[in-house]
Scaffold this active site. Sequence first.
Site, short mmCIF file in Angstrom:
data_model
loop_
_atom_site.label_atom_id
_atom_site.label_comp_id
_atom_site.label_asym_id
_atom_site.label_seq_id
_atom_site.Cartn_x
_atom_site.Cartn_y
_atom_site.Cartn_z
N CYS A 2 0.83 -1.20 0.00
CA CYS A 2 0.00 0.00 0.00
C CYS A 2 0.87 1.26 0.00
CB CYS A 2 -0.88 0.02 1.24
SG CYS A 2 -1.79 -1.51 1.44
N ARG A 27 2.59 0.92 -6.20
CA ARG A 27 2.80 0.04 -5.05
C ARG A 27 1.64 -0.92 -4.84
NH1 ARG A 27 6.66 1.90 -1.42
NH2 ARG A 27 5.63 0.72 0.21
N TRP A 74 -2.99 -2.64 -1.61
CA TRP A 74 -2.72 -4.01 -2.07
C TRP A 74 -3.26 -4.89 -0.95
CZ3 TRP A 74 0.20 -8.26 -0.32
CH2 TRP A 74 0.42 -9.26 -1.26
N ASN A 98 -0.20 0.66 5.87
CA ASN A 98 0.56 -0.25 5.01
C ASN A 98 1.18 -1.30 5.92
OD1 ASN A 98 2.15 -1.46 3.04
ND2 ASN A 98 3.82 0.03 3.29
N GLY A 99 0.98 -2.58 5.60
CA GLY A 99 1.57 -3.64 6.43
C GLY A 99 0.50 -4.58 6.96
N GLU A 479 14.68 -15.85 -14.67
CA GLU A 479 14.16 -14.48 -14.75
C GLU A 479 13.22 -14.33 -15.95
OE1 GLU A 479 13.74 -11.97 -13.09
OE2 GLU A 479 13.74 -10.19 -14.34
N LYS A 483 9.38 -13.21 -15.57
CA LYS A 483 8.84 -12.04 -16.28
C LYS A 483 7.62 -12.45 -17.10
CE LYS A 483 10.31 -9.06 -14.79
NZ LYS A 483 11.37 -9.17 -13.85
N GLU A 486 4.60 -13.16 -14.72
CA GLU A 486 4.11 -11.93 -14.09
C GLU A 486 3.28 -11.10 -15.05
OE1 GLU A 486 6.88 -9.70 -11.01
OE2 GLU A 486 7.95 -10.06 -12.88
N HIS A 502 15.90 -34.93 -16.20
CA HIS A 502 15.56 -35.57 -14.92
C HIS A 502 14.09 -35.38 -14.56
CE1 HIS A 502 19.74 -36.53 -14.27
NE2 HIS A 502 20.06 -35.27 -14.55
N LYS A 602 4.51 -3.52 -6.13
CA LYS A 602 5.91 -3.21 -6.40
C LYS A 602 6.81 -3.52 -5.20
CE LYS A 602 9.24 -1.59 -8.90
NZ LYS A 602 9.75 -2.52 -9.92
O1 M6R Z 1 12.29 -4.40 -4.07
P1 M6R Z 1 12.91 -5.76 -4.17
O2 M6R Z 1 14.00 -5.83 -5.19
O3 M6R Z 1 13.38 -6.27 -2.84
O4 M6R Z 1 11.75 -6.72 -4.66
C1 M6R Z 1 11.97 -8.10 -4.76
C2 M6R Z 1 10.88 -8.76 -5.54
O5 M6R Z 1 9.64 -8.57 -4.92
C3 M6R Z 1 10.80 -8.25 -6.98
O6 M6R Z 1 12.00 -8.41 -7.66
C4 M6R Z 1 9.69 -9.01 -7.74
O7 M6R Z 1 10.04 -10.35 -7.91
C5 M6R Z 1 9.39 -8.33 -9.07
N1 M6R Z 1 7.98 -8.34 -9.27
C6 M6R Z 1 10.01 -8.99 -10.23
O8 M6R Z 1 9.66 -8.43 -11.44
#
Ligand code: M6R
Length: 607
Positions: A2, A27, A74, A98-99, A479, A483, A486, A502, A602
């Site tokens: 949030c 966020r 969020w 937030n939290g 990665e 990506k 996501e 395997h 984020k």
């Molecule tokens: O702010 P941070 O780099 O600590 O965040 C870590 C992950 O939450 C962040 O990299 C997440 O996996 C992204 N959505 C990847 O695109």
Amino acid sequence: MCGIIGIIGKAPVTPLLVDALKRLEYRGYDSSGVATLVNGHIERRRAEGKLVNLEARLAQAPLPGIIGIGHTRWATHGKPSERNAHPIATDRVAIVHNGIIENFQELKDELTAEGRRFDSDTDTEVVAQLLTSYLERQMSPEEAIAKAMDRLRGAFALVALFGGRHDLLIGARRGSSLAVGYGDGEMYIGTDALALAPFTSRVSYLEDDDWAVLKADGCAVYQGTKPVERPIKKSGLSGALMGKGNHQHFMLKEIHEQPAVIGDTLHSYLDPATRSVRMPAMPVDWSKVSRVTMTACGTAFYACMVAKYWFEKLARLPVEIEVASEFRYREPPLPEGGVCIAVSQSGETVDTLEALRYAKNQKQTLLSVVNVPESAIARLSNAVLLTRAGPEIGVASTKAFTTQLVVLLAAAISAGLARGTLSRADEERLALAMIELPARINETLNMEEDYRRIAENTLAGARDVLYLGRGASYPVALEGALKLKELSYIHAEGYAGGEMKHGPIALIDDAVPVVVVAPTDAIFDKIASNFEQVRARGGKLVLLSDKAGVARLGAKAETSIALPDIDPVVAPILYTVAVQLLAYYTALAKGTDIDQPRNLAKSVTVE
Ligand code: M6R
């Protein structure tokens, strides 16, 4: 997670609150809301979904008032809905949060037994009800907050607006970030300096367990009942609302910024004239370190995976890596004199922060690679290696990741020099490879249409996609898969090429595209064998290699791209750009919400 904002102004604050929420929307974006005082009464406007829905609501029913709070959410407790949107309020107090309040059930039971009625499914409402209960017992707002801080468990940042108090906002934090902005007869409080940037550049950062009393002419900060000082710093962030430039999405803009921000980051860690690494002073003598522990989450964890190859190969230094959410609960024994490196774009990911705290308790020297200098992770660390990525707004991490890799490679080279495993000639060769990166990435970006074609023709229609890589290309495969899932919601997995046989090879058929990340390096022959194994089973191969690799395997792939030739050591950085483009254009073809994918946020400030 949030985003929160509070303003004591001289003029109507709702437009300013909404402006701040625009900066915070990356966020969390499942609902939003604002509350102000109108004739002393708390008035709210809230809306489910994106901020534009709140703006539409405000256009229909404007909200006056010169003091107010705002929130973009969020969801953690309670589904995204107007009813659960913040500010959460009683007639006495409105809260943005937030939290997570971990003991919310216990508090809710207690407050319900007192006869209080809850109107939302949020954990936040226990804070509003608890404060109301204290206020009704004739406590002042300050006394109520101080007492509530003793009762709340979990990680949180809160801002409270009180009925009848046009002169007062109170903020409190434990775990989640909160910054106070100083204006001219106006005061601000928000999640970070970015949210406050249009209003003021004079910012102080609250520490854990601080609570701050804001009045129009200043702010007093307390820990328990004791006043504490938090220095006011000058924030260098721009007041202009972050734009996408000519790009359709922040993500595409940030992908395209990589040559520039990698250049900026290189400038901090390399001397191009002498082709030597230039690290800031660090409390670490690499020649005496026996083991490095690295921890992070998501994409940042993949940066640790790549760095493990670099530290082990270039500096012959053993590296243990683990995702932060598992690390501290495993309670690993860490060596005396050890070094723990945390990697995080935001610097506030709570899993990573807590893992670092664990390492601190184990008497490790803490280094962090972060993009936000005033973040909690930066402040906990003994030394900070800053990435120069600039604000990253797209939820998917792109330029943050590649700049993390640049910093970690510079650190690994510096460790290799200190340990005598690299010579001056090695340093020059590696520095030169790094210096060439921005140009090679530009060349890759110039081939964008090739990535779009593969995305549209091969990936967008798939239900499952596999990514393969070996050595330092294995984390790039992971990665690439992250990506793609996501952004496009296509199921994707990354595997070490040799691991396919395997088990995962059972998944291969002519409906499953397999993206092979294969620069011609020392183990190219090995990934070439894995490529053949997929081909023999009818898999649709997408080859990402260089000219030599494509010359050797391209004809056997469904489609291939020859990336620019580059030193294999820096290839993970260049090939990352390729998998970013594939994911972006696949999502574009599918029409998903690229900058704000479903369910994501984020900065992840909850466990
Ligand atoms: O702010 P941070 O780099 O600590 O965040 C870590 C992950 O939450 C962040 O990299 C997440 O996996 C992204 N959505 C990847 O695109």
